[in-house]
Write a protein that holds these residues in place. Structure first.
Motif, PDB file in Angstrom:
ATOM      1  N   UNK A   7       3.026  -7.460  10.206  1.00 11.65           N
ATOM      2  CA  UNK A   7       3.038  -7.538   8.748  1.00 11.65           C
ATOM      3  C   UNK A   7       3.885  -6.394   8.213  1.00 11.65           C
ATOM      4  N   UNK A   8       4.805  -6.728   7.341  1.00 14.57           N
ATOM      5  CA  UNK A   8       5.580  -5.680   6.685  1.00 14.57           C
ATOM      6  C   UNK A   8       4.793  -5.214   5.476  1.00 14.57           C
ATOM      7  N   UNK A   9       4.646  -3.911   5.343  1.00 13.19           N
ATOM      8  CA  UNK A   9       3.840  -3.342   4.274  1.00 13.19           C
ATOM      9  C   UNK A   9       4.606  -2.167   3.681  1.00 13.19           C
ATOM     10  N   UNK A  24      -3.957   1.577   8.665  1.00 15.69           N
ATOM     11  CA  UNK A  24      -3.569   0.321   8.017  1.00 15.69           C
ATOM     12  C   UNK A  24      -4.041  -0.933   8.750  1.00 15.69           C
ATOM     13  N   UNK A  25      -3.889  -1.043  10.062  1.00 14.26           N
ATOM     14  CA  UNK A  25      -4.354  -2.277  10.713  1.00 14.26           C
ATOM     15  C   UNK A  25      -5.840  -2.558  10.466  1.00 14.26           C
TER      16      UNK A  25
END
Length: 84
Positions: A7-9, A24-25
């Motif tokens: 996922x791009x964040x 984040x994960x």
């Protein structure tokens, strides 16, 4: 079996949320499972299992995120009161 998802964040979003990249994960997993629970797509037990938590730990997580452990619609409540 597990599946890895990329996922791009945006970096700015992590700063706004106060989340470190290493956190984040887990934050995204929790956010997704809590949302699915709120939508009724997973039960309490399924949600806890998806996050590798006990049900008690899942209840604690619900409390931290101010999510009700009771996911019933008004119609569900009406039905319960009529037949309860």
């Amino acid at each position: 079996m597990t599946r890895q998802v990329t996922v791009e964040f945006p970096e700015e979003a992590m700063q706004v949320l106060g989340v470190r990249p290493d956190q984040l994960p887990q934050e995204l997993r929790e956010a997704a499972v809590l949302r699915w629970f709120e939508e009724g797509r997973v039960s309490q037990g399924q949600a806890a299992a998806l996050l590798s938590l006990t049900r008690g730990e899942f209840f604690d997580l619900l409390n931290v995120h101010r999510v009700s452990p009771v996911q019933m619609t008004t119609a569900d409540l009406d039905e319960d009161f009529r037949h309860g």
